[in-house]
Design a protein around this motif. Structure first.
Motif, PDB file in Angstrom:
ATOM      1  N   SER A 180      27.011  -1.383 -22.670  1.00 28.30           N
ATOM      2  CA  SER A 180      25.701  -0.757 -22.650  1.00 28.30           C
ATOM      3  C   SER A 180      25.633  -0.354 -20.989  1.00 28.30           C
ATOM      4  CB  SER A 180      24.575  -1.525 -22.981  1.00 28.30           C
ATOM      5  OG  SER A 180      23.675  -1.394 -22.135  1.00 28.30           O
ATOM      6  N   LEU A 181      25.206   1.019 -20.688  1.00 27.53           N
ATOM      7  CA  LEU A 181      24.879   1.253 -19.212  1.00 27.53           C
ATOM      8  C   LEU A 181      23.809   0.337 -18.640  1.00 27.53           C
ATOM      9  CD1 LEU A 181      25.372   2.955 -16.751  1.00 27.53           C
ATOM     10  CD2 LEU A 181      23.666   4.623 -17.680  1.00 27.53           C
ATOM     11  N   PHE A 182      22.773   0.195 -19.520  1.00 29.16           N
ATOM     12  CA  PHE A 182      21.649  -0.593 -18.982  1.00 29.16           C
ATOM     13  C   PHE A 182      22.127  -2.149 -18.682  1.00 29.16           C
ATOM     14  CE2 PHE A 182      18.000  -3.744 -19.408  1.00 29.16           C
ATOM     15  CZ  PHE A 182      17.262  -3.096 -18.488  1.00 29.16           C
ATOM     16  N   ALA A 183      22.970  -2.693 -19.454  1.00 26.38           N
ATOM     17  CA  ALA A 183      23.380  -4.234 -19.288  1.00 26.38           C
ATOM     18  C   ALA A 183      24.382  -4.004 -18.011  1.00 26.38           C
ATOM     19  CB  ALA A 183      24.302  -4.584 -20.562  1.00 26.38           C
ATOM     20  N   TYR A 184      25.175  -2.955 -17.887  1.00 29.07           N
ATOM     21  CA  TYR A 184      25.931  -2.964 -16.630  1.00 29.07           C
ATOM     22  C   TYR A 184      24.927  -2.851 -15.298  1.00 29.07           C
ATOM     23  CZ  TYR A 184      28.725  -1.218 -12.882  1.00 29.07           C
ATOM     24  OH  TYR A 184      29.443  -1.068 -11.770  1.00 29.07           O
ATOM     25  N   ALA A 185      23.989  -1.986 -15.499  1.00 30.41           N
ATOM     26  CA  ALA A 185      23.177  -1.786 -14.297  1.00 30.41           C
ATOM     27  C   ALA A 185      22.375  -2.874 -13.995  1.00 30.41           C
ATOM     28  CB  ALA A 185      22.210  -0.375 -14.492  1.00 30.41           C
ATOM     29  N   ARG A 186      21.757  -3.542 -14.962  1.00 31.90           N
ATOM     30  CA  ARG A 186      20.793  -4.632 -14.793  1.00 31.90           C
ATOM     31  C   ARG A 186      21.576  -5.687 -14.218  1.00 31.90           C
ATOM     32  NH1 ARG A 186      18.730  -7.824 -20.414  1.00 31.90           N
ATOM     33  NH2 ARG A 186      21.338  -8.484 -20.527  1.00 31.90           N
TER      34      ARG A 186
END
Ligand SMILES: Cc1cc2nc3c(=O)[nH]c(=O)nc-3n(C[C@H](O)[C@H](O)[C@H](O)COP(=O)(O)OP(=O)(O)OC[C@H]3O[C@@H](n4cnc5c(N)ncnc54)[C@H](O)[C@@H]3O)c2cc1C
Length: 437
Positions: A180-186
């Motif tokens: 998930s892009l969000f998981a990576y960015a978070r």
């Protein structure tokens, strides 16, 4: 039946940190651990010449304030990790081994696209508040999007995609197409960086006495740690909590702290716990990875100008220098099945052949090697959480929260995993339990 103020299930870094703070707060604590040792996903063995070899978690970074604080309290020593190793990184794909910052197959157009991708990433990161990632207005979309799809969306060339995939395989928490892009960015934002994964924040330090010594030192100070005692059932009743071990022993307490990864948590029967809580606790999936370690007399790679740090597309996804003359390597989830399918001697031979391809024939004759299959270990069922597209939303905002008298901790209960996540959430669970929140 035994009685305690709190029962802590799991003696990894999280459970031990929770138990330590609970005891310091005056509670009577019993820790129950399935394995015949403490530490969970940190584990060390004695190598040749007495070197302590780490088979699990190893390095930490400047952003890991809870872990660094605990190391200080325990009187242990921090030292530089592999980041100070002289020499250059190596990248290996079928048909080529390249030493240096940019592999030979990266074109000027790839380098240009790489800069644009970094600019696009900075915008995503700026939309996430490290203190409240859930407030991100675009959370749902960013979570549905895989890192790979996002890279294509912002104009990554095939060369840039391959570089990112190599880097993700090296961390072994899942391909860019299954993250998930969000998981990576978070995770990146919480680490305090505005660009992509920064080793200074995440990996620049290690405990000189061995990272598993942190767990051993905590356990030494605890009153009641029961090893080889798997928990089968946890019941939350109006009169308190009841923890039943596999052998049928019953432990009664006011509170229970669950400090096990989500795989083993799925195997425990819970009663009196809300459906939403259980769904969240059990929804995470783990990347199945293995660790391979080879010990040598000397860091022979230095004479070739290499620093033993590599990102690879072979059965190994990465290597790095663990300590003087010792190479650590990870087998990423995408290669795990192929690795485990071979018998142990073949696995070792193939892993050493790859290291020799990277650093020369001296790699073929180590003093000793170790292989640790974390993916199929029943008490870990994985290495770290793999946040696939959609998983952040599916696990939901109950992630990392408590349902008194049931408290939850573990690295998988923090946004970014790591030993930091274990210590941070373990101490957080103890503080919440002591406050009765
Ligand atoms: C190969 C590898 C390399 C890693 N490298 C790094 C690194 O360099 N830096 C970093 O920060 N992190 C790293 N990590 C991650 C880090 O080690 C973990 O995130 C952290 O140690 C997890 O701690 P924990 O206490 O949350 O869970 P665990 O360590 O998994 O502890 C959980 C404990 O619960 C026990 N348990 C499970 N089920 C039951 C049951 N039913 N009853 C009783 N007990 C049970 C287990 O036996 C275990 O002892 C790595 C992990 C691995 C596997």
């Amino acid at each position: 039946m035994t009685r305690a103020d709190a029962v802590v299930v799991g003696a990894g870094l999280a459970g031990l940190a929770a138990a330590r703070d609970l005891e310091a707060g005056g509670a009577q604590v019993t820790v129950v651990e399935a394995r015949p040792r403490v530490g969970g996903r940190v584990e060390q063995v004695q190598g040749p010449d007495g070197r302590r070899i780490q088979l699990g978690g190893e390095v930490v970074g400047s952003a890991h304030t809870s872990y660094l604080g605990l190391v200080g309290e325990l009187g242990l020593t921090l030292t530089s990790s592999y980041v100070t190793e002289p020499g250059e990184i190596t990248r290996q794909i079928p048909g080529s081994v390249d030493i240096g910052e940019w592999p030979s197959w990266c074109t000027p157009a790839d380098r240009e696209a790489s800069v644009k991708v970094q600019e696009a990433l900075a915008k995503v990161l700026a939309s996430i508040d490290p203190d409240d990632p859930w407030s991100c207005p675009d959370l749902e979309r960013l979570d549905r999007l895989s890192v790979g799809d996002w890279l294509r969306e912002v104009g990554a060339t095939p060369g840039v995609l391959r570089l990112w995939e190599l880097s993700h395989l090296s961390l072994s928490d899942g391909s860019i197409e299954r993250q998930s892009l969000f998981a990576y960015a978070r995770k990146t934002v919480v680490g305090g960086t505005t660009g992509s994964y920064d080793v200074e924040q995440w990996e620049n330090l290690r405990v000189a006495e061995g990272s598993a010594t942190v767990a051993l030192r905590m356990a030494e100070g605890l009153r009641d740690v029961r090893l080889a005692t798997p928990v089968r059932r946890v019941q939350i009743k109006p009169s308190g909590t009841l923890v039943t071990t596999e052998a049928g022993e019953q432990l009664h307490a006011d509170a229970v702290v669950i400090a096990v990864p989500s795989g083993p948590a799925r195997d425990i029967d819970f009663e009196g716990v809300s459906h939403a809580r259980l769904a969240s606790l059990r929804r995470q999936r783990h990347a199945w990875a293995a660790k391979f370690v080879a010990a040598y007399d000397e860091p022979f790679w230095r004479t070739r100008g290499q620093n033993a740090l590599s990102e690879c597309e072979g059965i190994l996804g990465s290597t790095w220098p663990q300590q003087h003359g010792v190479i650590s390597a990870l087998i990423p989830p995408e290669r795990y099945a192929a690795f485990v399918a071979a018998e142990p001697e073949t696995r070792t031979r193939e892993a050493l052949a790859q290291i020799a391809d990277l650093y020369g024939s001296q790699a073929s004759t180590p003093l000793q090697t170790w292989t640790r299959l974390w993916g199929t270990d029943p008490w870990a069922q994985g290495y770290v959480t793999n946040w696939c597209p959609g998983d952040v939303m599916a696990v939901g905002p109950l992630h990392g929260t408590h349902e008194p008298p049931l408290y939850v901790c573990g690295s998988d209960q923090w946004v970014a995993g790591y030993m930091e996540g274990a210590v941070r959430t373990g101490r957080g669970a103890a503080a919440a339990a002591l406050a009765g929140k």
